[in-house]
Design a protein around this motif. Structure first.
Motif, mmCIF file in Angstrom:
data_model
loop_
_atom_site.group_PDB
_atom_site.id
_atom_site.type_symbol
_atom_site.label_atom_id
_atom_site.label_comp_id
_atom_site.label_asym_id
_atom_site.label_seq_id
_atom_site.Cartn_x
_atom_site.Cartn_y
_atom_site.Cartn_z
ATOM 1 N N ASN A 257 1.013 -1.234 0.046
ATOM 2 C CA ASN A 257 0.216 -0.324 0.052
ATOM 3 C C ASN A 257 0.944 1.023 0.283
ATOM 4 N N THR A 258 0.618 2.338 -0.955
ATOM 5 C CA THR A 258 1.876 3.119 -1.235
ATOM 6 C C THR A 258 0.784 4.720 -1.368
ATOM 7 N N TYR A 259 1.688 5.789 -0.518
ATOM 8 C CA TYR A 259 1.281 6.836 -1.135
ATOM 9 C C TYR A 259 1.444 7.948 -2.635
ATOM 10 N N VAL A 260 0.992 7.889 -3.359
ATOM 11 C CA VAL A 260 1.472 8.719 -4.335
ATOM 12 C C VAL A 260 1.800 9.703 -4.442
ATOM 13 N N PHE A 261 2.903 10.724 -4.769
ATOM 14 C CA PHE A 261 3.289 12.354 -4.170
ATOM 15 C C PHE A 261 3.902 12.362 -6.077
ATOM 16 N N ARG A 262 3.274 13.252 -6.278
ATOM 17 C CA ARG A 262 3.446 14.188 -7.836
ATOM 18 C C ARG A 262 4.457 15.331 -7.740
ATOM 19 N N VAL A 263 6.386 15.411 -7.947
ATOM 20 C CA VAL A 263 6.790 15.802 -8.305
ATOM 21 C C VAL A 263 7.411 16.696 -9.548
ATOM 22 N N LYS A 264 8.026 17.566 -8.987
ATOM 23 C CA LYS A 264 8.364 18.807 -10.078
ATOM 24 C C LYS A 264 9.703 19.725 -9.484
ATOM 25 N N PRO A 265 10.635 19.860 -10.828
ATOM 26 C CA PRO A 265 11.969 20.974 -10.036
ATOM 27 C C PRO A 265 10.766 22.292 -9.853
ATOM 28 N N ARG A 266 11.340 22.828 -8.998
ATOM 29 C CA ARG A 266 11.210 24.427 -8.801
ATOM 30 C C ARG A 266 12.095 25.253 -9.221
ATOM 31 N N GLN A 267 13.166 25.081 -9.920
ATOM 32 C CA GLN A 267 13.295 25.587 -11.245
ATOM 33 C C GLN A 267 13.861 25.098 -11.620
ATOM 34 N N LEU A 268 14.478 25.124 -12.944
ATOM 35 C CA LEU A 268 15.311 23.921 -13.797
ATOM 36 C C LEU A 268 16.620 25.017 -14.192
ATOM 37 N N GLU A 269 17.794 24.210 -14.393
ATOM 38 C CA GLU A 269 18.774 24.482 -14.731
ATOM 39 C C GLU A 269 19.200 23.703 -16.195
ATOM 40 N N ARG A 270 20.485 24.726 -16.822
ATOM 41 C CA ARG A 270 20.651 24.135 -18.065
ATOM 42 C C ARG A 270 21.609 22.790 -17.964
ATOM 43 N N ALA A 271 22.274 22.860 -17.156
ATOM 44 C CA ALA A 271 23.525 21.846 -17.025
ATOM 45 C C ALA A 271 23.013 20.570 -15.973
ATOM 46 N N ARG A 272 22.161 20.654 -15.485
ATOM 47 C CA ARG A 272 21.495 19.456 -14.552
ATOM 48 C C ARG A 272 20.501 19.216 -14.459
ATOM 49 N N ALA A 273 20.017 18.497 -14.795
ATOM 50 C CA ALA A 273 18.651 17.500 -14.939
ATOM 51 C C ALA A 273 18.042 17.014 -13.505
ATOM 52 N N TYR A 274 16.302 17.221 -13.688
ATOM 53 C CA TYR A 274 15.687 17.026 -12.604
ATOM 54 C C TYR A 274 14.966 16.300 -12.805
ATOM 55 N N PHE A 275 14.409 15.409 -11.445
ATOM 56 C CA PHE A 275 13.271 15.002 -12.120
ATOM 57 C C PHE A 275 11.701 15.309 -12.298
ATOM 58 N N GLU A 276 10.326 14.664 -13.474
ATOM 59 C CA GLU A 276 9.257 15.183 -12.750
ATOM 60 C C GLU A 276 8.665 13.809 -13.492
ATOM 61 N N GLY A 277 7.838 13.471 -12.167
ATOM 62 C CA GLY A 277 6.469 13.114 -12.152
ATOM 63 C C GLY A 277 6.451 12.116 -10.443
ATOM 64 N N LEU A 278 6.088 11.027 -11.052
ATOM 65 C CA LEU A 278 5.080 10.948 -9.654
ATOM 66 C C LEU A 278 5.670 9.480 -9.069
ATOM 67 N N VAL A 279 6.039 9.542 -7.833
ATOM 68 C CA VAL A 279 6.869 8.767 -7.075
ATOM 69 C C VAL A 279 5.877 8.018 -5.577
ATOM 70 N N TRP A 280 5.874 6.883 -5.504
ATOM 71 C CA TRP A 280 5.134 5.991 -5.058
ATOM 72 C C TRP A 280 6.097 4.944 -3.722
ATOM 73 N N VAL A 281 5.478 5.487 -2.206
ATOM 74 C CA VAL A 281 5.944 5.780 -0.948
ATOM 75 C C VAL A 281 5.152 4.283 -0.275
ATOM 76 N N ASP A 282 6.061 3.472 -0.112
ATOM 77 C CA ASP A 282 5.246 2.821 0.974
ATOM 78 C C ASP A 282 4.964 3.234 2.580
ATOM 79 N N ASP A 283 3.590 2.890 2.996
ATOM 80 C CA ASP A 283 2.520 3.062 3.882
ATOM 81 C C ASP A 283 3.551 3.093 5.037
ATOM 82 N N ARG A 284 4.472 1.899 5.078
ATOM 83 C CA ARG A 284 4.952 0.680 6.833
ATOM 84 C C ARG A 284 6.649 1.565 6.218
ATOM 85 N N ASP A 285 6.939 1.169 5.531
ATOM 86 C CA ASP A 285 8.467 2.117 5.671
ATOM 87 C C ASP A 285 8.690 3.458 5.281
ATOM 88 N N LEU A 286 7.493 4.265 4.403
ATOM 89 C CA LEU A 286 7.618 5.058 4.016
ATOM 90 C C LEU A 286 9.314 5.696 3.310
#
Length: 237
Positions: free
Chosen positions: A134-163
């Motif tokens: 059973n998981t908690y779902v979170f939307r993730v997006k970068p606050r600010q983008l950079e030219r030389a560094r990549a950031y993740f944008e999408g969803l992550v699933w978090v186990d509700d026991r281990d967090l």
């Protein structure tokens, strides 16, 4: 058994029921877990296999490239990837250079450490099962983008026991747009699963990306699969 994609649409219009733990606390806890897992994985050995497949009209592999590596510690104390198997490529329409495949090593296995957390906007999106979890779902997006560094944008699933994060689905982006893993192969969206190792750590286990390659004779389906297997604590030297 290869895990199949289990990405379901999450309505942006309907506010999810709040979890029993404040979302901010869940985020703080999974970031601490990311710190812990990153430190622990540095002392593990494992076999990483990268497989790139061209698909025929029947959906079956018509050619493939494969390379297997394992981490090793150099005399300078740094970790390197040592090639342990590299069969001859049978790809017919793609040409891969060694530096192309090296790009996959730049994707961080634990992107949401405490240090990186302020760089992201993370929003609670509800609950979903992932296999037997059973998981908690979170939307993730970068606050600010950079030219030389990549950031993740999408969803992550978090186990509700281990967090702890057990799955992610999304893309890596910079100021100039989505990052393609290879110049001639537009792998963009990655679905990544983790496995529970030694009853303590959620380490990456399987990542997949499907796309198509434009050729003179039309589109060719292509697939990238990365596996991390045989996790073992590194023997002391």
């Amino acid at each position: 058994v290869v895990p199949q994609p289990d990405v379901r649409r999450i309505s942006p219009n309907k506010a999810p029921e709040p979890p029993p733990i404040p979302p901010e606390e869940i985020i703080s806890q999974f970031a601490k877990k990311e710190d812990e897992f990153a430190r622990a994985r540095a002392s593990y050995t494992y076999r990483k296999t990268i497989r790139i497949v061209e698909l025929g009209e029947d959906g079956k592999a018509s050619g493939e490239y494969q390379i297997a590596t394992e981490p090793t510690t150099g005399t300078d104390g740094k970790r390197y990837e040592k090639i342990i198997a590299q069969p001859n490529s049978t790809l017919k329409r793609m040409r891969l250079e060694p530096e192309d495949v090296d790009l996959f090593a730049r994707i961080p296995p634990f992107p949401f450490t405490t240090e990186n957390l302020p760089k992201y906007e993370i929003t609670y999106a509800g609950k979903q099962p992932v296999d037997e979890l059973n998981t908690y779902v979170f939307r993730v997006k970068p606050r600010q983008l950079e030219r030389a560094r990549a950031y993740f944008e999408g969803l992550v699933w978090v186990d509700d026991r281990d967090l702890a994060i057990v799955k992610s689905y999304g893309k890596w982006i910079t100021e100039t747009g989505s990052v393609t893993a290879l110049p001639e192969v537009p792998f963009i969206l990655f679905e990544t699963y983790r496995e529970f190792v030694d009853g303590k750590y959620w380490f990456p286990n399987y990542s997949r990306s499907d796309d198509a390659l434009e050729t003179k004779n039309g589109e060719v389906g292509i697939r990238l699969v990365i596996r991390w297997q045989e996790y073992k604590p590194e023997a002391p030297k």
